[in-house]
Design a protein around this motif. Structure first.
Motif, PDB file in Angstrom:
ATOM      1  N   PRO A   1       2.129   4.094   0.488  1.00 61.05           N
ATOM      2  CA  PRO A   1       3.310   4.961   0.512  1.00 61.05           C
ATOM      3  C   PRO A   1       3.276   6.009  -0.590  1.00 61.05           C
ATOM      4  CG  PRO A   1       3.934   2.630   0.348  1.00 61.05           C
ATOM      5  CD  PRO A   1       2.453   2.707   0.280  1.00 61.05           C
ATOM      6  N   ALA A   2       2.600   5.720  -1.692  1.00 59.12           N
ATOM      7  CA  ALA A   2       2.532   6.684  -2.781  1.00 59.12           C
ATOM      8  C   ALA A   2       1.784   7.942  -2.342  1.00 59.12           C
ATOM      9  CB  ALA A   2       1.857   6.061  -3.990  1.00 59.12           C
TER      10      ALA A   2
ATOM     11  N   ALA B   1       4.860  14.889   0.229  1.00 58.77           N
ATOM     12  CA  ALA B   1       6.195  15.291   0.658  1.00 58.77           C
ATOM     13  C   ALA B   1       6.698  16.436  -0.224  1.00 58.77           C
ATOM     14  CB  ALA B   1       7.149  14.112   0.579  1.00 58.77           C
ATOM     15  N   ARG B   2       7.502  17.302   0.368  1.00 59.20           N
ATOM     16  CA  ARG B   2       8.030  18.448  -0.349  1.00 59.20           C
ATOM     17  C   ARG B   2       9.127  17.990  -1.297  1.00 59.20           C
ATOM     18  NH1 ARG B   2      11.790  22.123  -0.445  1.00 59.20           N
ATOM     19  NH2 ARG B   2      11.286  24.292  -0.771  1.00 59.20           N
TER      20      ARG B   2
END
Length: 76
Positions: A30-31, A37-38
Motif C-alpha cells: 500500500p505504501a 497518489a496525488r
C-alpha cells in the motif's frame, strides 16, 4: 555426543529462516500505491475555480459565435 553440532546447525538455520522477510513486490504494498497518489495542495480550490471559469468562458464564446453566425445568415 555427535548430535550437538547438528542440533546447533539446525537451530541456526531455523532461526535465520524465521527472521527473514518474504519478498515484497512494489505493486502489492500500500505504501507504493500511496506514493503515486496525488497530494492535495492549498491551491487546489483556486485551480478548480480557474478551470470552471475557463469552461464557462468557452461556453459563452461558443454561444456568441453561434449568435454571430445567425445574425450574419439573416442579414445576407
Amino acid at each position: 555426543m555427535r548430535t550437538q553440532p547438528f542440533v546447533f546447525a539446525a537451530l541456526a538455520a531455523l532461526t535465520a529462516a524465521g527472521c527473514s522477510h518474504p519478498a515484497r513486490t512494489t505493486a502489492a504494498t500500500p505504501a507504493a500505491a500511496a506514493s503515486t497518489a496525488r497530494v492535495a495542495t492549498p491551491w487546489d480550490g483556486d485551480l478548480k475555480a480557474l478551470a470552471r471559469a475557463k469552461s464557462v468562458q468557452n461556453v459563452i464564446d461558443r454561444q456568441a459565435a453561434q449568435q454571430r453566425r445567425q445574425i450574419d445568415a439573416e442579414s445576407h
